[in-house]
Scaffold this active site. Structure first.
Site, short mmCIF file in Angstrom:
data_model
loop_
_atom_site.label_atom_id
_atom_site.label_comp_id
_atom_site.label_asym_id
_atom_site.label_seq_id
_atom_site.Cartn_x
_atom_site.Cartn_y
_atom_site.Cartn_z
N ASP A 247 -46.70 -40.42 -23.39
CA ASP A 247 -47.54 -39.39 -24.00
C ASP A 247 -47.41 -39.42 -25.53
OD1 ASP A 247 -49.30 -37.30 -24.12
OD2 ASP A 247 -47.86 -35.76 -23.52
N LEU B 34 -37.93 -57.24 -11.62
CA LEU B 34 -38.44 -55.89 -11.84
C LEU B 34 -39.78 -55.69 -11.13
CD1 LEU B 34 -38.42 -53.21 -13.70
CD2 LEU B 34 -39.93 -54.53 -15.20
N HIS C 258 -53.46 -45.76 -28.76
CA HIS C 258 -53.38 -46.43 -27.45
C HIS C 258 -53.02 -47.91 -27.63
CE1 HIS C 258 -54.72 -42.83 -25.59
NE2 HIS C 258 -55.97 -42.89 -26.01
C1 FPP Z 1 -51.21 -40.36 -23.55
O1 FPP Z 1 -51.51 -40.24 -24.88
C2 FPP Z 1 -51.41 -41.69 -23.02
C3 FPP Z 1 -52.42 -42.07 -22.19
C4 FPP Z 1 -53.54 -41.20 -21.80
C5 FPP Z 1 -52.49 -43.34 -21.58
C6 FPP Z 1 -51.38 -44.30 -21.89
C7 FPP Z 1 -52.02 -45.53 -22.19
C8 FPP Z 1 -51.52 -46.57 -22.86
C9 FPP Z 1 -50.11 -46.70 -23.30
C10 FPP Z 1 -52.41 -47.65 -23.20
C11 FPP Z 1 -53.17 -48.16 -22.02
C12 FPP Z 1 -52.43 -49.25 -21.41
C13 FPP Z 1 -52.73 -49.76 -20.24
C14 FPP Z 1 -52.01 -50.95 -19.71
C15 FPP Z 1 -53.78 -49.11 -19.46
P1 FPP Z 1 -52.53 -39.10 -25.29
O2 FPP Z 1 -53.81 -39.77 -25.65
O3 FPP Z 1 -52.63 -38.08 -24.23
O4 FPP Z 1 -51.83 -38.54 -26.56
P2 FPP Z 1 -51.99 -37.05 -27.15
O5 FPP Z 1 -51.43 -36.10 -26.12
O6 FPP Z 1 -51.15 -37.12 -28.39
O7 FPP Z 1 -53.45 -36.84 -27.43
#
Ligand code: FPP
Length: 252
Positions: free
Chosen positions: A26, A137, A43
């Site tokens: 997150d 893993l 991301h």
């Molecule tokens: C949360 O950050 C993260 C996500 C919604 C997705 C996690 C995704 C990745 C690490 C990249 C995608 C990788 C793959 C392999 C699919 P947020 O956008 O909710 O952050 P915020 O709460 O600060 O807005």
């Protein structure tokens, strides 16, 4: 607190190392905003962290690493962001699958596949089939995943088996349900880690988290490091897990 290398030596001790670590990645959006960058950059950097943590978890001997990559609720984000997340997944699988396979990583995907685009489904299936014989893993990618949706689908399978006479109603046990979840055959997570300071489960592994330990770290996911992963494991190793029982000494 220990340094990263001390943490690794603790983590590789024969007892106590969590078998299964699950991560809620997150804070990508906040990381980007705090730098005046578009959310997509968060991301994109998040994928780099993901690579580092997968390599590190394999190196120190974690058996299962589950990453919450796209939740069934994430469809409600702006269409452009959803497109970008899909394209990052495609890019990740195309670019990293060979390395994962060569490093003996086995990929499993959990989540609802039916409403994914055919090219995404095909890539996820390819990642699973190409690594199915690997014994290192297990990387569990939670994609289009929501725990309530997973439980509902498992319950539908139970109902179908009962209706067809394959499963007597009195055999609907916890195990019977576990075996019909997407995570069938995967041990429950010992440790659930969430970055960015938020302290909630957000529809992640609700059934499987019954006895998990939780560690919340303030770092945004793109800033999260292998050292912080080791510190979370240190914290886990300091916890006493009782699974509803009493401490060992009190039971004597
Ligand atoms: C949360 O950050 C993260 C996500 C919604 C997705 C996690 C995704 C990745 C690490 C990249 C995608 C990788 C793959 C392999 C699919 P947020 O956008 O909710 O952050 P915020 O709460 O600060 O807005």
């Amino acid at each position: 607190m220990t340094t990263g290398s001390e943490a690794i030596s603790m983590a590789t001790a024969p007892t106590g190392l969590p078998r299964h670590v699950a991560i809620i990645m997150d804070g990508n959006g906040r990381w980007a905003r705090s730098r005046g960058l578009p959310r997509f950059e968060g991301h994109r950097r998040g994928v780099q962290t993901l690579r580092d943590i997968v390599r590190h978890a394999g190196r120190i001997g974690i058996d299962y690493l589950t990453l919450y990559s796209f939740s069934s609720e994430n469809w409600s984000r702006p269409a452009e962001e959803v497109r970008e997340l899909m394209s990052l997944l495609k890019h990740f699988v195309r670019r990293d699958l060979a390395e994962l396979a060569a490093n003996n990583v086995r990929v499993r995907v959990i989540g609802e596949r039916d409403d994914l685009a055919p090219d995404i489904r095909a890539l996820l299936e390819e990642a699973e089939t190409k690594t199915t014989r690997n014994t290192g893993l297990t990387l569990v990618v939670a994609f289009n995943y929501g725990a309530r949706n997973e439980i509902a689908r498992a319950v539908r399978r139970v109902a179908a088996d009962v209706a067809a006479g394959r499963l007597p109603a009195e055999s609907v046990t916890e195990d019977a349900i576990s075996q019909r979840l997407d995570t069938a055959g995967i041990p429950d997570p010992d440790l659930i880690l969430r970055t960015s300071g938020e302290q909630r489960l957000s529809n992640f592994l609700l059934w499987q988290a019954a006895y998990s330990e939780f560690v919340f770290v303030p770092a945004y996911w793109p800033d999260f490091t292998a050292d912080e992963f080791d510190r979370a494991i240190d914290e886990f190793l300091g916890r006493e897990r009782r699974f509803g029982g009493v401490p060992a000494a009190a039971g004597a």
